[in-house]
Design an enzyme around this catalytic site. Structure first.
Site, short mmCIF file in Angstrom:
data_model
loop_
_atom_site.label_atom_id
_atom_site.label_comp_id
_atom_site.label_asym_id
_atom_site.label_seq_id
_atom_site.Cartn_x
_atom_site.Cartn_y
_atom_site.Cartn_z
CG LEU A 68 -25.25 8.24 14.20
CD1 LEU A 68 -25.66 7.19 13.16
CD2 LEU A 68 -26.16 8.16 15.42
CB SER A 105 -30.84 16.95 14.21
OG SER A 105 -30.21 17.81 15.14
CD GLU A 119 -24.07 11.32 23.49
OE1 GLU A 119 -24.89 10.75 24.23
OE2 GLU A 119 -22.84 11.27 23.64
#
Length: 396
Positions: free
Chosen positions: A142, A149, A374
């Site tokens: 991802l 962010s 994350e």
């Protein structure tokens, strides 16, 4: 008349007798993971960290044998354990090293969960049993070099070419990528953000290992470059449509971090307590000085609070009522406090605190990564702020 002083000691997580809030199965699973970590990880992890390399494939097979990989998922060879049991496993893993816990988190809560939640039955049957056994290692693509962010701005694109898909772009800071057999890659399409299951190696995919890390050195991290990668139609995750899908996977992984960070903090506190009890200065153990005891008391209180928060979130998850912003509360608090505990414990060990003979600075260095991956602390603050105010500050 003076009463005799009770000099019995209590381990950090026993201060409030919190074990009584766990089920027998929870405690049994925790015990199995703790023993595995003691036997297989602790004797070697300092060397792995120093070398910047861990035996990921061997560890995956051992973790698979005890049902750790995708343990909170059901079916397809997965254990179907409770969210609390999974959290306790993450705590014990990260008590050894954050990088080892990351292996399990990315495998189970990102790569496997994406296929389990959004994949076709054929994709589930093909990948999940082997991944649960540790025979196949997965990664989750991802994050990009210029989009961390803000995943909605991802530059990776997928376009249709007949019945196939052509994938182009790049992913960065991808845990497990250098050793992975399969990647779940997220890309923008004309239909919005979609997920693809990409076997590795596939023509057009290049994986480069990221070296010279100062943190998470016992974890394998890489960059994935996608150059007109041709994928069949059945590589698409059919139920993953929009950014909500990868963010849902991140919520799963963040939940494990809520627990895992406590493991690093507990290990630091345990080591510091042992050290302070045996280290003498000015004719007495430094554990007997008021300033040192004040440090221990404050750290133990924060550890208990973090544990109670993790347990509450676990109970909500098991009841099917856990919301993403609640996970943000857990990650924001527990990682922040774990890092503060690690740093404080380093001061108690003095110069020895920077030695690789003790795990404290290794934990602190690892937690610097856990603090920002994350979801950075700032992102979680904004998630919580949006829930409280009803107003989004993202992009403002």
């Amino acid at each position: 008349m003076t009463e005799a002083t009770d000099v019995r000691t209590t381990s950090p997580l026993d201060l409030l007798d919190l074990d009584g809030s766990l089920t027998g199965e929870d405690r049994q699973i925790r015990s199995v993971v703790a023993q595995l970590v003691t036997d297989r990880v602790r004797p070697h992890v300092a060397g792995w960290y120093e070398a910047g390399r861990a035996p990921v494939r061997e560890l995956a097979l051992e973790f698979g044998r005890v049902g750790l990989l995708g343990m909170h998922l059901s079916g397809y060879g997965c254990a179907g354990a409770s969210a609390v049991a999974y959290g306790l496993a993450c705590l014990e893993l990260e008590a050894a090293d954050s990088g080892v816990r990351s292996l399990v988190s990315v495998q189970g809560s990102l790569a496997m969960y994406a296929i389990w939640r959004y994949g076709s039955e054929e994709q589930k049957q093909r990948w999940l049993p082997a991944m649960a056994a540790g025979e196949v290692i997965g990664c989750f693509g991802l994050t990009e070099p210029d989009h961390g962010s803000d995943p909605a701005s991802m530059a990776t694109r997928a376009r249709r070419d007949g019945s196939d898909w052509l994938l182009g772009g790049g992913k960065m800071w991808i845990t497990n990528a250098p050793v992975a057999d399969v990647a779940v890659v997220w890309a923008r399409t004309d239909e919005g953000v979609r997920g693809f299951v990409v076997p590795l190696p596939t023509p057009g995919v290049t994986v480069r290992e990221i070296r010279h890390k100062m943190s998470l050195r016992a974890s394998s991290t890489g960059e994935i470059v996608l150059d007109e990668v041709r994928l069949p139609a059945d590589a698409l995750l059919p139920a993953a449509a929009g950014l909500r899908a990868p963010l849902g996977c991140l919520t799963e992984a963040r939940y494990g971090i809520v627990w895992g960070a406590l493991g690093a903090a507990r290990d630091c506190l345990r080591v510091a307590l042992d050290y302070a009890g045996g280290r003498e200065q000015f004719g007495r153990p430094i554990a007997g000085f008021q300033l040192t005891q004040a440090k221990f008391a404050d750290m133990a209180v924060e550890l208990q609070k973090g544990y109670l928060l993790a347990l509450h979130l676990g109970r909500l998850a098991d009841a099917g009522r856990l919301r993403p912003e609640q996970v943000s509360v857990g990650k924001l608090n527990n990682v922040r406090e774990a890092l503060a505990i690690a740093r404080q414990c380093r001061t108690i060990l003095g110069a020895n605190g920077i030695s690789g003979e003790y795990p404290v600075l290794r934990h602190a260095n690892n937690l610097e990564s856990v603090l920002t991956y994350e979801g950075t602390s700032e992102i979680h603050q904004l998630v919580i702020g949006q829930r409280l105010t009803g107003l989004s500050a993202f992009g403002g």
